[in-house]
Structure formats: C-alpha cells, structure tokens
Design a protein around this motif. Structure first.
Motif, short mmCIF file in Angstrom:
data_model
loop_
_atom_site.label_atom_id
_atom_site.label_comp_id
_atom_site.label_asym_id
_atom_site.label_seq_id
_atom_site.Cartn_x
_atom_site.Cartn_y
_atom_site.Cartn_z
N TYR A 102 0.83 -1.21 0.00
CA TYR A 102 0.00 0.00 0.00
C TYR A 102 0.86 1.25 0.00
O TYR A 102 0.50 2.26 -0.61
CB TYR A 102 -0.97 -0.01 1.18
CG TYR A 102 -2.05 -1.05 1.03
CD1 TYR A 102 -2.88 -1.06 -0.08
CD2 TYR A 102 -2.24 -2.04 1.99
CE1 TYR A 102 -3.86 -2.02 -0.25
CE2 TYR A 102 -3.21 -3.01 1.83
CZ TYR A 102 -4.02 -2.99 0.71
OH TYR A 102 -4.99 -3.93 0.55
N ARG A 103 2.02 1.21 0.65
CA ARG A 103 2.94 2.34 0.63
C ARG A 103 3.48 2.56 -0.78
O ARG A 103 3.54 3.69 -1.27
CB ARG A 103 4.09 2.09 1.62
CG ARG A 103 4.92 3.30 1.88
CD ARG A 103 6.02 3.07 2.91
NE ARG A 103 5.54 2.39 4.11
CZ ARG A 103 6.03 1.25 4.57
NH1 ARG A 103 7.03 0.65 3.95
NH2 ARG A 103 5.54 0.70 5.67
N ALA A 104 3.85 1.47 -1.46
CA ALA A 104 4.35 1.57 -2.83
C ALA A 104 3.25 2.04 -3.77
O ALA A 104 3.49 2.84 -4.68
CB ALA A 104 4.90 0.22 -3.29
N LEU A 105 2.04 1.57 -3.54
CA LEU A 105 0.90 1.98 -4.36
C LEU A 105 0.64 3.47 -4.21
O LEU A 105 0.39 4.16 -5.20
CB LEU A 105 -0.34 1.17 -3.97
CG LEU A 105 -1.55 1.34 -4.85
CD1 LEU A 105 -1.29 0.72 -6.22
CD2 LEU A 105 -2.76 0.67 -4.21
N LEU A 138 -12.67 0.49 2.23
CA LEU A 138 -11.90 1.59 1.64
C LEU A 138 -10.72 1.06 0.82
O LEU A 138 -10.44 1.57 -0.27
CB LEU A 138 -11.41 2.55 2.73
CG LEU A 138 -12.49 3.38 3.41
CD1 LEU A 138 -11.91 4.10 4.62
CD2 LEU A 138 -13.10 4.37 2.44
N LEU A 139 -10.04 0.05 1.35
CA LEU A 139 -8.92 -0.55 0.61
C LEU A 139 -9.41 -1.22 -0.68
O LEU A 139 -8.77 -1.12 -1.73
CB LEU A 139 -8.17 -1.54 1.49
CG LEU A 139 -7.45 -0.95 2.69
CD1 LEU A 139 -6.82 -2.05 3.53
CD2 LEU A 139 -6.41 0.07 2.28
N HIS A 140 -10.53 -1.89 -0.60
CA HIS A 140 -11.11 -2.54 -1.79
C HIS A 140 -11.46 -1.51 -2.85
O HIS A 140 -11.18 -1.70 -4.04
CB HIS A 140 -12.33 -3.36 -1.39
CG HIS A 140 -13.04 -3.97 -2.55
ND1 HIS A 140 -12.55 -5.07 -3.22
CD2 HIS A 140 -14.20 -3.63 -3.17
CE1 HIS A 140 -13.37 -5.37 -4.21
NE2 HIS A 140 -14.38 -4.51 -4.19
N LEU A 141 -12.08 -0.41 -2.43
CA LEU A 141 -12.43 0.64 -3.38
C LEU A 141 -11.19 1.26 -4.01
O LEU A 141 -11.18 1.59 -5.20
CB LEU A 141 -13.28 1.72 -2.69
CG LEU A 141 -14.68 1.29 -2.28
CD1 LEU A 141 -15.36 2.39 -1.47
CD2 LEU A 141 -15.52 0.94 -3.49
N CYS A 187 3.47 -2.60 -8.33
CA CYS A 187 3.72 -2.40 -6.90
C CYS A 187 3.84 -3.73 -6.17
O CYS A 187 4.67 -3.89 -5.28
CB CYS A 187 2.61 -1.55 -6.28
SG CYS A 187 2.61 0.15 -6.90
N ARG A 188 3.01 -4.70 -6.55
CA ARG A 188 3.05 -6.02 -5.92
C ARG A 188 4.39 -6.70 -6.20
O ARG A 188 4.99 -7.29 -5.31
CB ARG A 188 1.88 -6.86 -6.44
CG ARG A 188 1.61 -8.14 -5.75
CD ARG A 188 1.18 -8.03 -4.34
NE ARG A 188 -0.18 -7.57 -4.16
CZ ARG A 188 -0.72 -7.37 -2.97
NH1 ARG A 188 -0.02 -7.60 -1.87
NH2 ARG A 188 -1.92 -6.92 -2.84
#
Length: 98
Positions: free
Chosen positions: A21-24, A71-74, A87-88
């Motif tokens: 999530y940080r990289a995203l 929120l993460l899914h959205l 990112c993954r």
C-alpha cells in the motif's frame, strides 16, 4: 503449524501488505481518488473516535473490520491493474530478499 509460526507468518504478510500500500500510494500512476481512499483508511484506523462508538455491542467493535477493508477494496477498484502488479512485484518476498 504451531501458533508462534502462524503469528510470524501473519506478521510477515502484514508487513508485505503495508509495503504494497505504501508503494501503491507512492506510484506516480496511482489515481488521486485511490490515494485519497488509502489516506481515509489509514485515518480511520488512527482516529481517536469512531463513526459507530465501541460501547455499542458487536457493531461498535466490528466497524473497523468493515470500513477499512471496504476503503482498501475501493482503492484497488479504481487503480489500474498494471499499477497494482508493478507495486506487488516491487514488494514481493523474492524482491525483498535480493
């Protein structure tokens, strides 16, 4: 698998997801809406008050377990798949061992 091993595996997975999530968020092609949703998820986790107070039985404790993943899914839904994959792969366990 023993309990301690399960906890270690879970902690490792959590660190990997946080790095993703940080990289995203740092990726230049991530849409602004996705970045805002990631900030909202983080803000809701650290907010000293809840939308649904914790003293309300069951629902009060479960609101974080529903709102933050939503929120993460959205954020993932509005982020292009190519950006997610980049990112993954950036935070994959094989890449972190190099």
């Amino acid at each position: 698998m023993r309990f301690r091993e399960q906890l270690a595996t879970l902690a490792s997975r959590l660190r990997q997801e946080l790095a993703f999530y940080r990289a995203l968020h740092a990726h230049p092609q991530t849409p602004p809406l996705a970045k805002a949703l990631l900030w909202l998820a983080l803000g809701y986790l650290v907010m000293p008050f809840d939308l649904i107070p914790d003293f309300i039985p069951v629902i009060g404790q479960l609101d974080e377990l529903v709102i933050v993943p939503l929120l993460l899914h959205l954020a993932m839904k509005v982020t292009p798949l190519a950006v997610q994959q980049a990112c993954r792969s950036q935070v994959s366990p094989a890449a972190s061992q190099k």
